[in-house]
Design a protein around this motif. Structure first.
Motif, PDB file in Angstrom:
ATOM      1  N   THR A  84       0.835  -1.193   0.000  1.00  0.00           N
ATOM      2  CA  THR A  84       0.000   0.000   0.000  1.00  0.00           C
ATOM      3  C   THR A  84       0.869   1.242   0.000  1.00  0.00           C
ATOM      4  OG1 THR A  84      -1.944   1.012   1.056  1.00  0.00           O
ATOM      5  CG2 THR A  84      -0.284   0.035   2.521  1.00  0.00           C
ATOM      6  N   TYR A  85       0.327   2.337  -0.506  1.00  0.00           N
ATOM      7  CA  TYR A  85       1.145   3.522  -0.730  1.00  0.00           C
ATOM      8  C   TYR A  85       0.332   4.795  -0.534  1.00  0.00           C
ATOM      9  CZ  TYR A  85      -1.339   3.220  -5.127  1.00  0.00           C
ATOM     10  OH  TYR A  85      -2.340   3.116  -6.064  1.00  0.00           O
ATOM     11  N   ALA A  86       1.049   5.868  -0.236  1.00  0.00           N
ATOM     12  CA  ALA A  86       0.500   7.224  -0.221  1.00  0.00           C
ATOM     13  C   ALA A  86       1.266   7.988  -1.290  1.00  0.00           C
ATOM     14  CB  ALA A  86       0.683   7.869   1.146  1.00  0.00           C
ATOM     15  N   SER A  87       0.533   8.552  -2.238  1.00  0.00           N
ATOM     16  CA  SER A  87       1.197   9.197  -3.363  1.00  0.00           C
ATOM     17  C   SER A  87       0.386  10.385  -3.850  1.00  0.00           C
ATOM     18  CB  SER A  87       1.360   8.186  -4.506  1.00  0.00           C
ATOM     19  OG  SER A  87       1.985   8.779  -5.620  1.00  0.00           O
ATOM     20  N   ALA A  88       1.049  11.508  -4.024  1.00  0.00           N
ATOM     21  CA  ALA A  88       0.384  12.691  -4.579  1.00  0.00           C
ATOM     22  C   ALA A  88       0.339  12.604  -6.101  1.00  0.00           C
ATOM     23  CB  ALA A  88       1.119  13.956  -4.145  1.00  0.00           C
ATOM     24  N   HIS A  89       1.302  11.908  -6.651  1.00  0.00           N
ATOM     25  CA  HIS A  89       1.376  11.737  -8.102  1.00  0.00           C
ATOM     26  C   HIS A  89       1.465  10.241  -8.376  1.00  0.00           C
ATOM     27  CE1 HIS A  89       1.870  16.051  -8.220  1.00  0.00           C
ATOM     28  NE2 HIS A  89       2.838  15.937  -7.319  1.00  0.00           N
ATOM     29  N   SER A  90       1.840   9.844  -9.540  1.00  0.00           N
ATOM     30  CA  SER A  90       1.787   8.414  -9.884  1.00  0.00           C
ATOM     31  C   SER A  90       3.095   7.657  -9.661  1.00  0.00           C
ATOM     32  CB  SER A  90       1.338   8.264 -11.333  1.00  0.00           C
ATOM     33  OG  SER A  90       2.252   8.918 -12.191  1.00  0.00           O
ATOM     34  N   GLY A  91       4.165   8.325  -9.271  1.00  0.00           N
ATOM     35  CA  GLY A  91       5.451   7.654  -9.130  1.00  0.00           C
ATOM     36  C   GLY A  91       5.462   6.554  -8.088  1.00  0.00           C
ATOM     37  N   THR A  92       4.964   6.838  -6.905  1.00  0.00           N
ATOM     38  CA  THR A  92       4.955   5.850  -5.824  1.00  0.00           C
ATOM     39  C   THR A  92       4.012   4.705  -6.157  1.00  0.00           C
ATOM     40  OG1 THR A  92       5.438   7.631  -4.279  1.00  0.00           O
ATOM     41  CG2 THR A  92       4.707   5.549  -3.333  1.00  0.00           C
ATOM     42  N   ARG A  93       2.887   5.028  -6.780  1.00  0.00           N
ATOM     43  CA  ARG A  93       1.932   3.987  -7.197  1.00  0.00           C
ATOM     44  C   ARG A  93       2.592   3.023  -8.175  1.00  0.00           C
ATOM     45  NH1 ARG A  93      -1.077   3.505 -11.694  1.00  0.00           N
ATOM     46  NH2 ARG A  93      -0.740   5.670 -12.262  1.00  0.00           N
ATOM     47  N   ALA A  94       3.294   3.555  -9.154  1.00  0.00           N
ATOM     48  CA  ALA A  94       3.951   2.704 -10.149  1.00  0.00           C
ATOM     49  C   ALA A  94       4.998   1.800  -9.499  1.00  0.00           C
ATOM     50  CB  ALA A  94       4.592   3.570 -11.232  1.00  0.00           C
ATOM     51  N   ILE A  95       5.767   2.333  -8.572  1.00  0.00           N
ATOM     52  CA  ILE A  95       6.783   1.537  -7.887  1.00  0.00           C
ATOM     53  C   ILE A  95       6.128   0.465  -7.025  1.00  0.00           C
ATOM     54  CG2 ILE A  95       8.603   1.638  -6.136  1.00  0.00           C
ATOM     55  CD1 ILE A  95       9.377   4.371  -7.458  1.00  0.00           C
ATOM     56  N   ALA A  96       5.022   0.796  -6.358  1.00  0.00           N
ATOM     57  CA  ALA A  96       4.296  -0.196  -5.548  1.00  0.00           C
ATOM     58  C   ALA A  96       3.831  -1.362  -6.426  1.00  0.00           C
ATOM     59  CB  ALA A  96       3.108   0.457  -4.851  1.00  0.00           C
ATOM     60  N   HIS A  97       3.350  -1.062  -7.621  1.00  0.00           N
ATOM     61  CA  HIS A  97       2.909  -2.137  -8.521  1.00  0.00           C
ATOM     62  C   HIS A  97       4.091  -2.999  -8.980  1.00  0.00           C
ATOM     63  CE1 HIS A  97      -1.412  -1.567  -8.957  1.00  0.00           C
ATOM     64  NE2 HIS A  97      -1.157  -0.296  -8.721  1.00  0.00           N
ATOM     65  N   LEU A  98       5.238  -2.376  -9.202  1.00  0.00           N
ATOM     66  CA  LEU A  98       6.442  -3.159  -9.538  1.00  0.00           C
ATOM     67  C   LEU A  98       6.845  -4.061  -8.370  1.00  0.00           C
ATOM     68  CD1 LEU A  98       8.624  -0.502 -11.391  1.00  0.00           C
ATOM     69  CD2 LEU A  98       7.564  -2.546 -12.378  1.00  0.00           C
ATOM     70  N   ILE A  99       6.793  -3.528  -7.165  1.00  0.00           N
ATOM     71  CA  ILE A  99       7.115  -4.334  -5.982  1.00  0.00           C
ATOM     72  C   ILE A  99       6.144  -5.496  -5.859  1.00  0.00           C
ATOM     73  CG2 ILE A  99       7.127  -4.295  -3.440  1.00  0.00           C
ATOM     74  CD1 ILE A  99       8.260  -1.406  -3.683  1.00  0.00           C
ATOM     75  N   GLY A 100       4.878  -5.281  -6.192  1.00  0.00           N
ATOM     76  CA  GLY A 100       3.866  -6.324  -6.115  1.00  0.00           C
ATOM     77  C   GLY A 100       4.123  -7.509  -7.026  1.00  0.00           C
ATOM     78  N   GLU A 101       4.884  -7.302  -8.077  1.00  0.00           N
ATOM     79  CA  GLU A 101       5.196  -8.403  -8.992  1.00  0.00           C
ATOM     80  C   GLU A 101       6.068  -9.468  -8.330  1.00  0.00           C
ATOM     81  OE1 GLU A 101       6.869  -6.737 -12.552  1.00  0.00           O
ATOM     82  OE2 GLU A 101       5.071  -5.539 -12.940  1.00  0.00           O
ATOM     83  N   ARG A 102       6.901  -9.075  -7.393  1.00  0.00           N
ATOM     84  CA  ARG A 102       7.839 -10.016  -6.760  1.00  0.00           C
ATOM     85  C   ARG A 102       7.118 -11.117  -5.973  1.00  0.00           C
ATOM     86  NH1 ARG A 102      13.507 -10.026  -6.194  1.00  0.00           N
ATOM     87  NH2 ARG A 102      13.996 -11.941  -5.097  1.00  0.00           N
ATOM     88  N   PRO A 103       6.237 -10.775  -5.022  1.00  0.00           N
ATOM     89  CA  PRO A 103       5.555 -11.858  -4.307  1.00  0.00           C
ATOM     90  C   PRO A 103       4.674 -12.698  -5.232  1.00  0.00           C
ATOM     91  CG  PRO A 103       4.793  -9.706  -3.525  1.00  0.00           C
ATOM     92  CD  PRO A 103       5.918  -9.465  -4.458  1.00  0.00           C
ATOM     93  N   ARG A 104       4.055 -12.065  -6.214  1.00  0.00           N
ATOM     94  CA  ARG A 104       3.214 -12.823  -7.150  1.00  0.00           C
ATOM     95  C   ARG A 104       4.041 -13.836  -7.932  1.00  0.00           C
ATOM     96  NH1 ARG A 104       0.625  -7.383  -8.747  1.00  0.00           N
ATOM     97  NH2 ARG A 104      -1.091  -7.235  -7.259  1.00  0.00           N
ATOM     98  N   SER A 105       5.271 -13.461  -8.282  1.00  0.00           N
ATOM     99  CA  SER A 105       6.131 -14.385  -9.034  1.00  0.00           C
ATOM    100  C   SER A 105       6.529 -15.590  -8.188  1.00  0.00           C
ATOM    101  CB  SER A 105       7.387 -13.667  -9.544  1.00  0.00           C
ATOM    102  OG  SER A 105       8.278 -13.390  -8.470  1.00  0.00           O
ATOM    103  N   ARG A 106       6.340 -15.484  -6.875  1.00  0.00           N
ATOM    104  CA  ARG A 106       6.654 -16.579  -5.949  1.00  0.00           C
ATOM    105  C   ARG A 106       5.399 -17.316  -5.480  1.00  0.00           C
ATOM    106  NH1 ARG A 106      11.829 -14.789  -2.557  1.00  0.00           N
ATOM    107  NH2 ARG A 106      13.007 -13.958  -4.289  1.00  0.00           N
ATOM    108  N   GLY A 107       4.279 -17.044  -6.168  1.00  0.00           N
ATOM    109  CA  GLY A 107       3.045 -17.746  -5.864  1.00  0.00           C
ATOM    110  C   GLY A 107       2.241 -17.180  -4.707  1.00  0.00           C
TER     111      GLY A 107
END
Length: 103
Positions: free
Chosen positions: A6-29
């Motif tokens: 989860t993230y707090a973001s005034a613009h889209s930068g933090t949101r985009a990074i959070a989604h990239l971070i989310g790929e890691r646990p998903r890749s591990r099932g």
């Protein structure tokens, strides 16, 4: 395992990074939910948390992030928690200081 990113973001930068971070646990099932910090979020269904916030020019995190962390202190006490921050201003300064770097 259910992971909340989860993230707090005034613009889209933090949101985009959070989604990239989310790929890691998903890749591990693992199940990973990525979304903005919400006051009414039921955190009891998650086993681990990754919290992110924009930090503009080294300033304090936005009130949304600090309020969220304070309100959910009990849930965070007995589960793994990781933090990330995003400061694009510092990143640009670092790139400009690198030989051959551009902004």
């Amino acid at each position: 395992m259910n992971v909340l990113i989860t993230y707090a973001s005034a613009h889209s930068g933090t949101r985009a990074i959070a989604h990239l971070i989310g790929e890691r646990p998903r890749s591990r099932g693992l199940h990973a939910r990525v979304g903005p910090m919400n006051e009414g979020e039921d955190l009891s269904r998650f086993d681990a948390y990754i919290l992110g916030s924009a930090i503009h020019g080294g300033s304090r995190p936005p009130t949304t992030a600090t309020t969220f962390a304070d309100e959910h202190r009990a849930e965070f006490a007995d589960r793994p928690v990781r933090l990330f921050d995003v400061d694009l201003a510092r990143a640009l300064v670092a790139v400009a200081a690198t030989p051959g770097g551009t902004t």
